[in-house]
Scaffold this motif. Structure first.
Motif, PDB file in Angstrom:
ATOM      1  N   ARG A  35       0.841  -1.185   0.000  1.00  9.27           N
ATOM      2  CA  ARG A  35       0.000   0.000   0.000  1.00  9.27           C
ATOM      3  C   ARG A  35       0.882   1.243   0.000  1.00  9.27           C
ATOM      4  NH1 ARG A  35      -3.306  -1.087  -2.601  1.00  9.27           N
ATOM      5  NH2 ARG A  35      -4.332   0.879  -2.098  1.00  9.27           N
ATOM      6  N   PRO A  36       0.452   2.320  -0.666  1.00 11.42           N
ATOM      7  CA  PRO A  36       1.267   3.541  -0.714  1.00 11.42           C
ATOM      8  C   PRO A  36       1.210   4.299   0.601  1.00 11.42           C
ATOM      9  CG  PRO A  36      -0.838   3.916  -1.793  1.00 11.42           C
ATOM     10  CD  PRO A  36      -0.814   2.465  -1.415  1.00 11.42           C
ATOM     11  N   ARG A  37       2.293   5.007   0.900  1.00 15.16           N
ATOM     12  CA  ARG A  37       2.339   5.804   2.129  1.00 15.16           C
ATOM     13  C   ARG A  37       3.011   7.147   1.849  1.00 15.16           C
ATOM     14  NH1 ARG A  37       5.257   4.179   6.386  1.00 15.16           N
ATOM     15  NH2 ARG A  37       3.718   4.714   7.967  1.00 15.16           N
ATOM     16  N   HIS A  38       2.369   8.216   2.253  1.00 16.03           N
ATOM     17  CA  HIS A  38       2.954   9.559   2.285  1.00 16.03           C
ATOM     18  C   HIS A  38       3.447  10.034   0.917  1.00 16.03           C
ATOM     19  CE1 HIS A  38       2.718   8.556   6.469  1.00 16.03           C
ATOM     20  NE2 HIS A  38       3.807   7.828   6.493  1.00 16.03           N
ATOM     21  N   LEU A  39       2.763   9.670  -0.153  1.00 18.88           N
ATOM     22  CA  LEU A  39       3.255  10.062  -1.475  1.00 18.88           C
ATOM     23  C   LEU A  39       3.143  11.567  -1.705  1.00 18.88           C
ATOM     24  CD1 LEU A  39       1.955   7.154  -3.746  1.00 18.88           C
ATOM     25  CD2 LEU A  39       4.165   7.411  -2.601  1.00 18.88           C
ATOM     26  N   ASN A  40       2.072  12.187  -1.217  1.00 17.20           N
ATOM     27  CA  ASN A  40       1.979  13.642  -1.345  1.00 17.20           C
ATOM     28  C   ASN A  40       3.136  14.333  -0.637  1.00 17.20           C
ATOM     29  OD1 ASN A  40      -0.400  13.993  -2.897  1.00 17.20           O
ATOM     30  ND2 ASN A  40      -1.673  13.569  -1.105  1.00 17.20           N
ATOM     31  N   GLU A  41       3.492  13.817   0.542  1.00 16.43           N
ATOM     32  CA  GLU A  41       4.532  14.448   1.352  1.00 16.43           C
ATOM     33  C   GLU A  41       5.920  14.311   0.726  1.00 16.43           C
ATOM     34  OE1 GLU A  41       1.004  13.977   3.787  1.00 16.43           O
ATOM     35  OE2 GLU A  41       2.131  12.582   2.515  1.00 16.43           O
ATOM     36  N   LEU A  42       6.123  13.304  -0.131  1.00 20.56           N
ATOM     37  CA  LEU A  42       7.417  13.177  -0.791  1.00 20.56           C
ATOM     38  C   LEU A  42       7.738  14.388  -1.652  1.00 20.56           C
ATOM     39  CD1 LEU A  42       7.465   9.443  -1.975  1.00 20.56           C
ATOM     40  CD2 LEU A  42       8.542  10.440   0.040  1.00 20.56           C
ATOM     41  N   PHE A  43       6.702  15.108  -2.063  1.00 23.96           N
ATOM     42  CA  PHE A  43       6.877  16.287  -2.913  1.00 23.96           C
ATOM     43  C   PHE A  43       6.546  17.590  -2.185  1.00 23.96           C
ATOM     44  CE2 PHE A  43       6.328  12.675  -5.658  1.00 23.96           C
ATOM     45  CZ  PHE A  43       7.210  12.895  -6.714  1.00 23.96           C
ATOM     46  N   THR A  44       6.474  17.527  -0.846  1.00 27.13           N
ATOM     47  CA  THR A  44       6.116  18.697  -0.049  1.00 27.13           C
ATOM     48  C   THR A  44       7.354  19.247   0.654  1.00 27.13           C
ATOM     49  OG1 THR A  44       3.887  17.817   0.327  1.00 27.13           O
ATOM     50  CG2 THR A  44       4.654  19.560   1.809  1.00 27.13           C
ATOM     51  N   LEU A  45       7.772  20.451   0.292  1.00 28.32           N
ATOM     52  CA  LEU A  45       8.959  21.061   0.884  1.00 28.32           C
ATOM     53  C   LEU A  45       8.840  21.112   2.405  1.00 28.32           C
ATOM     54  CD1 LEU A  45      11.628  22.675   0.609  1.00 28.32           C
ATOM     55  CD2 LEU A  45      10.222  24.747   0.435  1.00 28.32           C
ATOM     56  N   GLY A  46       9.875  20.603   3.078  1.00 32.67           N
ATOM     57  CA  GLY A  46       9.926  20.663   4.532  1.00 32.67           C
ATOM     58  C   GLY A  46       9.323  19.467   5.234  1.00 32.67           C
ATOM     59  N   ALA A  47       8.644  18.584   4.508  1.00 29.32           N
ATOM     60  CA  ALA A  47       8.111  17.367   5.146  1.00 29.32           C
ATOM     61  C   ALA A  47       9.272  16.549   5.706  1.00 29.32           C
ATOM     62  CB  ALA A  47       7.310  16.547   4.144  1.00 29.32           C
TER      63      ALA A  47
END
Length: 422
Positions: A205-217
């Motif tokens: 299952r995918p995890r935190h894919l949006n955050e991989l492209f979020t500056l500062g995550a």
């Protein structure tokens, strides 16, 4: 084996949360009525089949919401020696996707002993399959071959609740026509609260894919803490057919070239690389390292709220076991996005240019091959830590429209997302 007056073999049936092999008892027994209600709702339950005075125990794990029926068979020592994984891919039929058998060296060998012989067969509905033989004891390495399993041993009728005679067929036991099932009333007496000791298999299952492209995550792993940088612009991909291919550009013809079954409107779309940095001590100095964690084809700026695995024609996510996924293989440390109409040809040009020393890469390891005649191009990028197999996830917005395709390099797949710093 016990028999009734007519000569039929009597098999006791009990229901519960699972099987406690150490105690030789049903774990968390439930009534047949409760089990039937779970069956109808697709909720998990277990069923235990035992013949009187016979040491073998067959445990069926049922979870129709996950299309799953698993069979575990235990011997007189309480060891599992056979495991089957069947999936309900059609309303009335089960497909055998996995079968493993253990051959123990002696009665004293523990379950799954290292010196046990193992035979593993994995099958796919498209007719393909693999067979792995691991000899008992120290008798050489494993042998991998194609699994030649006839159709009648891949597909079996799906049983209706209470009509469990058909479960013996996948086990290779021919007793269905001379077997009488009898509910084991004693097993449900004194029902105890217990948690299941099994769960339906689930693919990656995918995890935190949006955050991989979020500056500062920020992410925490057992070895380091990562901080996400701004996405790196890798170029604009031209998709005249709207059918995306993710592949190793150095491969020749491969099945990925047909492209994913989910398509987008023909057009041009930006490609980005995700990267994250971590620090490490070396010879008394603190050094900063960064890694590429994912590549993204951005289709829409709308928020992604749902993810699904990108599939090729003929792939079925329902047959995946725990942690498995369909992905694209990499042998040259490089992945690429390209339109399906020119995937193989542009991959060949990429490789020819690399061999000839004319394929330029920028400081981030990104390279592009253009074909003005067809209005296509290929964008190649470093594949995280190098070779392996990587899944591609499709993002969708609240309306169900595609927002992006993300090739996950699995570097932060098991990391924990940390709270954003103020």
């Amino acid at each position: 084996m016990s028999e009734n007056g007519s000569g039929s073999e009597i098999v006791d049936v009990a229901y519960g949360e699972g099987w406690d092999s150490g105690r030789g008892a049903v774990l968390g027994p439930i009534s047949s009525e409760a089990a039937a209600a779970r069956d109808a709702a697709g909720e998990p339950y277990a069923m235990v089949l035992r013949q009187a005075d016979h040491p073998t125990v067959v445990v069926a794990h049922v979870a129709w919401a996950h299309h799953y029926l698993g069979l575990w068979v235990y011997d007189a020592q309480g060891r599992r020696f056979l495991e089957l994984d069947l999936r309900r891919l059609e309303a009335e039929r089960l497909f055998l996707t996995y079968r493993r058998a253990w051959a123990y060296a002696s009665d004293q060998s523990p379950e799954f002993a290292a010196d046990a012989g193992r035979l593993t067969i994995q099958l796919r509905p498209d007719g393909r399959g693999s067979r792995i033989v691991e000899p008992q004891g120290d008798k050489g390495g494993s042998r991998h071959t194609v699994a030649d399993v006839p159709e009648e041993q891949r597909w079996f009728p799906a049983p209706r609740f209470g009509q469990w005679e058909g479960l013996f067929a996948p086990l290779g036991i021919d007793v269905a026509d001379r077997c009488e099932l009898r509910e084991d009333a004693d097993a449900a007496v004194g029902s105890e609260d217990a948690e299941p000791n099994w769960w339906p298999p689930e693919g990656l299952r995918p995890r935190h894919l949006n955050e991989l492209f979020t500056l500062g995550a920020r992410f925490s792993t057992p070895v380091a803490e990562y901080t996400v940088w701004d996405p790196i612009t890798a170029g604009t991909l031209l998709l005249p057919s709207g059918r995306l291919v993710a592949r190793d550009p150095t491969y020749g013809q491969c099945e990925q070239d047909a492209g994913f079954t989910v398509t987008v409107a023909p057009g041009s779309y930006p490609v980005q690389l995700a990267s994250a940095a971590y620090t490490a001590e070396s010879r008394g100095r603190t050094l900063i390292y960064d890694e590429y964690t994912a590549a993204r084809l951005l289709v829409s700026e709308r928020l992604t709220v749902h993810w699904e695995l990108a599939l090729l024609e003929g792939q079925d996510e329902r047959v995946l076991r725990d942690g498995q996924f369909y992905g694209f293989g990499v042998d040259a440390g490089t992945g690429a996005f390209v339109d399906a109409t020119m995937a193989e040809e542009l991959g060949r040009r990429f490789w020819d240019g690399r061999v000839a020393g004319t394929q330029d890469e920028d400081d981030n390891g990104i390279a592009t091959v253009d074909d003005p005649a067809t209005g296509t191009n290929l964008i190649a990028y470093p594949s995280g830590r190098g070779d392996g197999s990587y899944p591609v996830w499709i993002g969708r917005d609240a309306d169900g429209d595609v927002t992006c395709f993300v090739a996950d390099m699995l570097i932060l797949g098991q990391a924990e997302l940390l709270p954003q710093q103020p």
